[in-house]
Design a protein around this motif. Sequence first.
Motif, mmCIF file in Angstrom:
data_model
loop_
_atom_site.group_PDB
_atom_site.id
_atom_site.type_symbol
_atom_site.label_atom_id
_atom_site.label_comp_id
_atom_site.label_asym_id
_atom_site.label_seq_id
_atom_site.Cartn_x
_atom_site.Cartn_y
_atom_site.Cartn_z
ATOM 1 N N ASP A 126 51.335 14.122 53.232
ATOM 2 C CA ASP A 126 50.040 13.626 52.775
ATOM 3 C C ASP A 126 48.993 14.733 52.882
ATOM 4 N N GLU A 127 47.975 14.658 52.021
ATOM 5 C CA GLU A 127 46.872 15.625 52.061
ATOM 6 C C GLU A 127 45.849 15.147 53.084
ATOM 7 N N ILE A 128 45.731 15.872 54.160
ATOM 8 C CA ILE A 128 44.836 15.506 55.257
ATOM 9 C C ILE A 128 43.677 16.502 55.297
ATOM 10 N N THR A 129 42.469 15.979 55.316
ATOM 11 C CA THR A 129 41.282 16.831 55.415
ATOM 12 C C THR A 129 40.548 16.484 56.691
ATOM 13 N N THR A 130 40.277 17.500 57.500
ATOM 14 C CA THR A 130 39.492 17.337 58.721
ATOM 15 C C THR A 130 38.138 17.996 58.519
ATOM 16 N N ILE A 131 37.272 17.854 59.503
ATOM 17 C CA ILE A 131 35.937 18.447 59.404
ATOM 18 C C ILE A 131 36.013 19.953 59.187
ATOM 19 N N GLU A 132 37.081 20.588 59.714
ATOM 20 C CA GLU A 132 37.225 22.039 59.554
ATOM 21 C C GLU A 132 37.498 22.436 58.104
ATOM 22 N N GLY A 133 37.946 21.475 57.277
ATOM 23 C CA GLY A 133 38.314 21.791 55.910
ATOM 24 C C GLY A 133 37.264 21.463 54.870
ATOM 25 N N LEU A 134 36.088 20.999 55.298
ATOM 26 C CA LEU A 134 35.063 20.606 54.324
ATOM 27 C C LEU A 134 34.335 21.801 53.716
ATOM 28 N N ALA A 135 33.946 22.742 54.531
ATOM 29 C CA ALA A 135 33.148 23.877 54.046
ATOM 30 C C ALA A 135 33.997 24.805 53.182
ATOM 31 N N ASP A 136 33.354 25.478 52.257
ATOM 32 C CA ASP A 136 33.996 26.485 51.418
ATOM 33 C C ASP A 136 33.538 27.848 51.919
ATOM 34 N N GLY A 137 34.292 28.388 52.867
ATOM 35 C CA GLY A 137 33.849 29.626 53.499
ATOM 36 C C GLY A 137 32.575 29.379 54.296
ATOM 37 N N ASP A 138 31.524 30.143 53.976
ATOM 38 C CA ASP A 138 30.238 29.974 54.652
ATOM 39 C C ASP A 138 29.359 28.924 53.988
ATOM 40 N N ARG A 139 29.816 28.371 52.876
ATOM 41 C CA ARG A 139 29.027 27.368 52.166
ATOM 42 C C ARG A 139 29.410 25.972 52.635
ATOM 43 N N LEU A 140 28.450 25.278 53.239
ATOM 44 C CA LEU A 140 28.716 23.960 53.786
ATOM 45 C C LEU A 140 28.874 22.922 52.681
ATOM 46 N N ASP A 141 29.619 21.886 52.980
ATOM 47 C CA ASP A 141 29.658 20.719 52.112
ATOM 48 C C ASP A 141 28.257 20.108 52.084
ATOM 49 N N PRO A 142 27.830 19.504 50.966
ATOM 50 C CA PRO A 142 26.496 18.894 50.908
ATOM 51 C C PRO A 142 26.206 17.908 52.036
ATOM 52 N N VAL A 143 27.225 17.177 52.488
ATOM 53 C CA VAL A 143 26.997 16.236 53.585
ATOM 54 C C VAL A 143 26.722 16.996 54.882
ATOM 55 N N GLN A 144 27.468 18.048 55.142
ATOM 56 C CA GLN A 144 27.204 18.857 56.332
ATOM 57 C C GLN A 144 25.794 19.439 56.284
ATOM 58 N N ALA A 145 25.419 19.964 55.133
ATOM 59 C CA ALA A 145 24.076 20.543 54.986
ATOM 60 C C ALA A 145 23.003 19.487 55.196
#
Length: 224
Positions: free
Chosen positions: A117-136
């Motif tokens: 299964d494709e599992i995404t954790t908090i560590e996998g949200l950001a794209d490099g140094d660019r945060l996910d909009p929710v994190q921002a």
Amino acid sequence: MRSRPRCAPRSARRRWRRRGDGAVVVADRQRPAGMDAGIGASQSPEGCVPVRLRVNGELRELRLDPRTTLLDALRDHLDLNGSKKGCDLGQCGACTVLVDGQRELACLALAVAHQEDEITTIEGLADGDRLDPVQAAFIECDALQCGYCTSGQIMSAVALLEEARRGVPSHVTLDVSAPPSLGALSDEEIRERLSGNLCRCGAYPNIVAAVRRARDLNGGGSAD
């Protein structure tokens, strides 16, 4: 008493034995060498099974006690400590992760049940140094205090925005045949959809504000 299989991390085996004899000693949390890959195929301790997890886009192969929860696999075997163990009963939401895009409580899920299964954790949200909009948005709105529940809050917020985008109703949706669009997501809808995530610090007003901000950053416009 049945002993824990040797595929369990050293720290987990020690914690389990201490629970049995009642001793109050801090467990050694040092991560044994080679734990990332699990016990090799040449070592097949009785009771352990191979588990293949796709975590944050990367295939990870482990040998685990089949009773190992997804949360313990992430934290104790893969060193992904962003998902928190709060209640360990599925009641607080601190362990929330995404499984195939759907939010799931990792403390209640068995790792072996999520092969491939494709599992995404908090560590996998950001794209490099660019945060996910929710994190921002959580940073911008100061939507945290101690921060322990924050990773679970963020993962649930990511999921609820996607659910709203797909037209999934909630328990407070007045007409389930015509659920609100992402842009029309009200504070009441946001609170209901986040109701499974507890914040013991009481940062709820700022958390709701952060989800509203993330809604707008995701192109949802404003319902206010």
